[in-house]
Design a protein around this motif. Sequence first.
Motif, mmCIF file in Angstrom:
data_model
loop_
_atom_site.group_PDB
_atom_site.id
_atom_site.type_symbol
_atom_site.label_atom_id
_atom_site.label_comp_id
_atom_site.label_asym_id
_atom_site.label_seq_id
_atom_site.Cartn_x
_atom_site.Cartn_y
_atom_site.Cartn_z
ATOM 1 N N GLU A 1 0.839 -1.200 0.000
ATOM 2 C CA GLU A 1 0.000 0.000 0.000
ATOM 3 C C GLU A 1 0.877 1.255 0.000
ATOM 4 O O GLU A 1 0.577 2.236 -0.694
ATOM 5 N N ALA A 2 1.980 1.231 0.749
ATOM 6 C CA ALA A 2 2.889 2.383 0.759
ATOM 7 C C ALA A 2 3.468 2.613 -0.632
ATOM 8 O O ALA A 2 3.607 3.761 -1.076
ATOM 9 N N ARG A 3 3.805 1.546 -1.312
ATOM 10 C CA ARG A 3 4.356 1.681 -2.673
ATOM 11 C C ARG A 3 3.334 2.324 -3.601
ATOM 12 O O ARG A 3 3.659 3.171 -4.426
ATOM 13 N N TYR B 1 3.715 6.676 7.721
ATOM 14 C CA TYR B 1 2.749 6.849 8.800
ATOM 15 C C TYR B 1 1.350 6.379 8.372
ATOM 16 O O TYR B 1 0.604 5.802 9.165
ATOM 17 N N ASP B 2 1.005 6.630 7.120
ATOM 18 C CA ASP B 2 -0.328 6.273 6.635
ATOM 19 C C ASP B 2 -0.595 4.772 6.678
ATOM 20 O O ASP B 2 -1.743 4.348 6.818
ATOM 21 N N VAL B 3 0.442 3.960 6.507
ATOM 22 C CA VAL B 3 0.228 2.508 6.496
ATOM 23 C C VAL B 3 0.535 1.861 7.850
ATOM 24 O O VAL B 3 0.500 0.630 7.972
ATOM 25 N N GLY B 4 0.834 2.678 8.856
ATOM 26 C CA GLY B 4 0.974 2.130 10.193
ATOM 27 C C GLY B 4 2.363 2.081 10.782
ATOM 28 O O GLY B 4 2.543 1.634 11.919
ATOM 29 N N TYR B 5 3.381 2.548 10.040
ATOM 30 C CA TYR B 5 4.737 2.561 10.592
ATOM 31 C C TYR B 5 4.888 3.739 11.543
ATOM 32 O O TYR B 5 4.403 4.841 11.271
ATOM 33 N N GLU B 6 5.585 3.520 12.641
ATOM 34 C CA GLU B 6 5.887 4.603 13.575
ATOM 35 C C GLU B 6 7.257 5.209 13.305
ATOM 36 O O GLU B 6 7.539 6.325 13.748
ATOM 37 N N SER B 7 8.105 4.476 12.573
ATOM 38 C CA SER B 7 9.466 4.938 12.288
ATOM 39 C C SER B 7 9.714 4.958 10.783
ATOM 40 O O SER B 7 9.766 3.897 10.147
ATOM 41 N N PRO B 8 9.877 6.152 10.174
ATOM 42 C CA PRO B 8 10.217 6.214 8.752
ATOM 43 C C PRO B 8 11.527 5.494 8.429
ATOM 44 O O PRO B 8 11.694 4.968 7.330
ATOM 45 N N THR B 9 12.447 5.467 9.388
ATOM 46 C CA THR B 9 13.726 4.783 9.159
ATOM 47 C C THR B 9 13.508 3.283 9.012
ATOM 48 O O THR B 9 14.041 2.647 8.093
ATOM 49 N N GLN B 10 12.714 2.713 9.906
ATOM 50 C CA GLN B 10 12.402 1.292 9.796
ATOM 51 C C GLN B 10 11.640 1.011 8.506
ATOM 52 O O GLN B 10 11.891 0.017 7.828
ATOM 53 N N PHE B 11 10.707 1.899 8.177
ATOM 54 C CA PHE B 11 9.948 1.755 6.937
ATOM 55 C C PHE B 11 10.882 1.729 5.723
ATOM 56 O O PHE B 11 10.761 0.858 4.850
ATOM 57 N N SER B 12 11.823 2.665 5.658
ATOM 58 C CA SER B 12 12.738 2.725 4.519
ATOM 59 C C SER B 12 13.584 1.461 4.427
ATOM 60 O O SER B 12 13.832 0.946 3.321
#
Length: 297
Positions: free
Chosen positions: A246-248, A263-274
Amino acid sequence: MVPQDLISDVAAFVRERAALETGCETGIDGLFAFCSEKRTEFQAMIYEPVMCLVLQGAKEAHLDDRTVRYGAGKSLIVSHALPVTAGVIDASPDKPYVSLALQLDLATVRSLYDEIGPLQEPERASHSMSVAEGDPALFDAVGRLFRLARDPVEVQALAPLVLKEIHFRLLRASHGGMLRQLLLHESPASRISKAIALIRDRYKATLPVADLAAEAGMSQSTFHEHFKALTSTTPLQYQKELRLMEARRLLISGGKSVAAAAYDVGYESPTQFSREYTRKFGLPPRDEKLASAPLAQ
């Protein structure tokens, strides 16, 4: 043997609609036609409950540690929504990949079960994504359904009958065991299906495995075991796959920054998301966003 005239008709249908590589609707609800004249990159996607009948060429799908290859003459049955990475692996301009895919209607499957009762088919170990040789009767029925699209009146009058026939043949197929299990309300297949529906509905939220197990009516250890057996992945990994896909979509559409998409898909950390995004798709989300941005005029 796959009917050659059906291969030609489906390929021509897709080409006329300029839908090479993407596929197109046929005019029959849930039935899609595909034709690709080249191998494609593997793409992350969700396989909804579906039947795919390959007429020519081959495709491959990866589900965590499971790889499923389905080529000419094969039928694929997917009984549960699964996050996969898939691509065409055998295609050329002279011999393109050609297939027909039908979204499964579980209401139709259940109505058949109510009419004819349990099917006394020999069971074997099955998975929610299984492949077998296509039955000639199945090719015939799917071909008839595709050709009904030429006449809207025939679609209205005959498509429901042919769709019912196709679902019946899939229920009786050697690799239709998971469909048969789905009809049993207390079966692991049915219980895991409920948990998958909850994950998909609330993929942005924190979902403790205990809550998912309770939804499925299982202990945590039993739930984890059956979830892994059916989907080849864990509940938390399944949720992560949904979030990343969904983020993609949000990044490629161009409307979200990397942090906002995270943040929109539920991650609290952009670093972890990346980090997880890069591991999944092979490039950082920022690069994905730049690559998909329209060029300045």
